[in-house]
Scaffold this motif. Structure first.
Motif, PDB file in Angstrom:
ATOM      1  N   SER A  38       1.008  -1.434   0.359  1.00 36.14           N
ATOM      2  CA  SER A  38      -0.369  -0.258   0.247  1.00 36.14           C
ATOM      3  C   SER A  38       0.862   1.272   0.204  1.00 36.14           C
ATOM      4  CB  SER A  38      -1.219   0.241   1.562  1.00 36.14           C
ATOM      5  OG  SER A  38      -0.144   0.405   2.469  1.00 36.14           O
ATOM      6  N   LYS A  40       1.705   2.860   2.493  1.00 31.30           N
ATOM      7  CA  LYS A  40       2.500   3.012   3.419  1.00 31.30           C
ATOM      8  C   LYS A  40       3.021   1.724   4.191  1.00 31.30           C
ATOM      9  CE  LYS A  40      -0.203   6.522   6.510  1.00 31.30           C
ATOM     10  NZ  LYS A  40      -1.437   6.828   7.302  1.00 31.30           N
ATOM     11  N   TYR A  41       2.651   0.255   4.101  1.00 32.28           N
ATOM     12  CA  TYR A  41       2.688  -0.552   4.936  1.00 32.28           C
ATOM     13  C   TYR A  41       3.553  -1.485   3.393  1.00 32.28           C
ATOM     14  CZ  TYR A  41       1.461   1.347   8.797  1.00 32.28           C
ATOM     15  OH  TYR A  41       0.634   2.471   9.947  1.00 32.28           O
ATOM     16  N   TYR A  43       3.359  -6.312   3.137  1.00 31.35           N
ATOM     17  CA  TYR A  43       2.740  -7.549   3.066  1.00 31.35           C
ATOM     18  C   TYR A  43       3.147  -8.737   2.132  1.00 31.35           C
ATOM     19  CZ  TYR A  43      -0.737  -3.961   5.494  1.00 31.35           C
ATOM     20  OH  TYR A  43      -1.094  -3.048   6.140  1.00 31.35           O
ATOM     21  N   ASP A  59       3.839  -8.589   7.804  1.00 33.08           N
ATOM     22  CA  ASP A  59       3.162  -7.812   7.887  1.00 33.08           C
ATOM     23  C   ASP A  59       3.373  -6.210   8.308  1.00 33.08           C
ATOM     24  OD1 ASP A  59       1.094  -5.747   8.391  1.00 33.08           O
ATOM     25  OD2 ASP A  59      -0.492  -6.746   9.563  1.00 33.08           O
ATOM     26  N   ARG A  61       3.109  -3.459   8.775  1.00 37.36           N
ATOM     27  CA  ARG A  61       2.097  -3.166   9.877  1.00 37.36           C
ATOM     28  C   ARG A  61       2.266  -2.773  11.009  1.00 37.36           C
ATOM     29  NH1 ARG A  61      -4.399  -2.106   9.591  1.00 37.36           N
ATOM     30  NH2 ARG A  61      -4.566  -0.512  10.921  1.00 37.36           N
ATOM     31  N   LYS A  62       2.383  -4.199  11.427  1.00 41.02           N
ATOM     32  CA  LYS A  62       2.245  -5.411  12.535  1.00 41.02           C
ATOM     33  C   LYS A  62       3.833  -4.975  13.494  1.00 41.02           C
ATOM     34  CE  LYS A  62      -1.405  -8.497  12.464  1.00 41.02           C
ATOM     35  NZ  LYS A  62      -1.926  -9.565  12.018  1.00 41.02           N
ATOM     36  N   GLY A  66       7.693   0.711   8.036  1.00 41.38           N
ATOM     37  CA  GLY A  66       6.956   1.342   6.441  1.00 41.38           C
ATOM     38  C   GLY A  66       7.192   0.561   5.306  1.00 41.38           C
ATOM     39  N   ASN A  67       7.018   1.111   4.240  1.00 41.50           N
ATOM     40  CA  ASN A  67       6.781   0.594   2.969  1.00 41.50           C
ATOM     41  C   ASN A  67       8.188   0.918   1.970  1.00 41.50           C
ATOM     42  OD1 ASN A  67       6.392  -0.363   0.406  1.00 41.50           O
ATOM     43  ND2 ASN A  67       4.516   0.625   0.093  1.00 41.50           N
TER      44      ASN A  67
END
Length: 118
Positions: A38, A40-41, A43, A59, A61-62, A66-67
């Motif tokens: 995404s 922001k993140y 996966y 993940d 995000r967890k 960031g990306n």
């Protein structure tokens, strides 16, 4: 961006995704690794397509990452360690319609550096 440009970008990614996905199939000893990024993140997950099961997932995000290239390299390193714990050393890479540059290329290169072959 203008709306028609965004629609065209989405359509082109969908075409790339279907073209790639039609050729890639994961099994238990050589799962399909698919990614999603995404804004922001980042996966990733390893999937056994014969049983429709996720074997390993990571993940960003967890993990609180960031990306960007540096964070994706850390995510890939963690993902490679999880794959090694499961005894997986060969994968099939599904880039999910994303172009192979930037964070996607860094992810793939980091997996290769950590002993995951594809």
């Amino acid at each position: 961006m203008r709306e028609n440009i965004l629609e065209r970008k989405k359509a082109l990614r969908t075409k790339r995704k279907l073209r790639t996905r039609g050729k890639v199939f994961g099994v238990a000893d050589m799962p399909r690794v698919t990614i999603f990024r995404s804004n922001k993140y980042f996966y990733a997950q390893a999937i056994n397509d014969t049983e429709s099961r996720t074997l390993v997932a990571v993940d960003g995000r967890k993990m609180g990452l960031g990306n960007n290239k540096e964070n994706v390299a850390k995510i890939a390193q963690s993902f490679a360690q999880e794959l090694a714990k499961k005894g997986i050393s060969k994968i099939v890479f599904d880039r999910n319609g994303y172009l192979y540059h930037g964070v996607v290329a860094v992810f793939a290169d980091t997996l290769r550096e950590n002993g995951i072959a594809f």
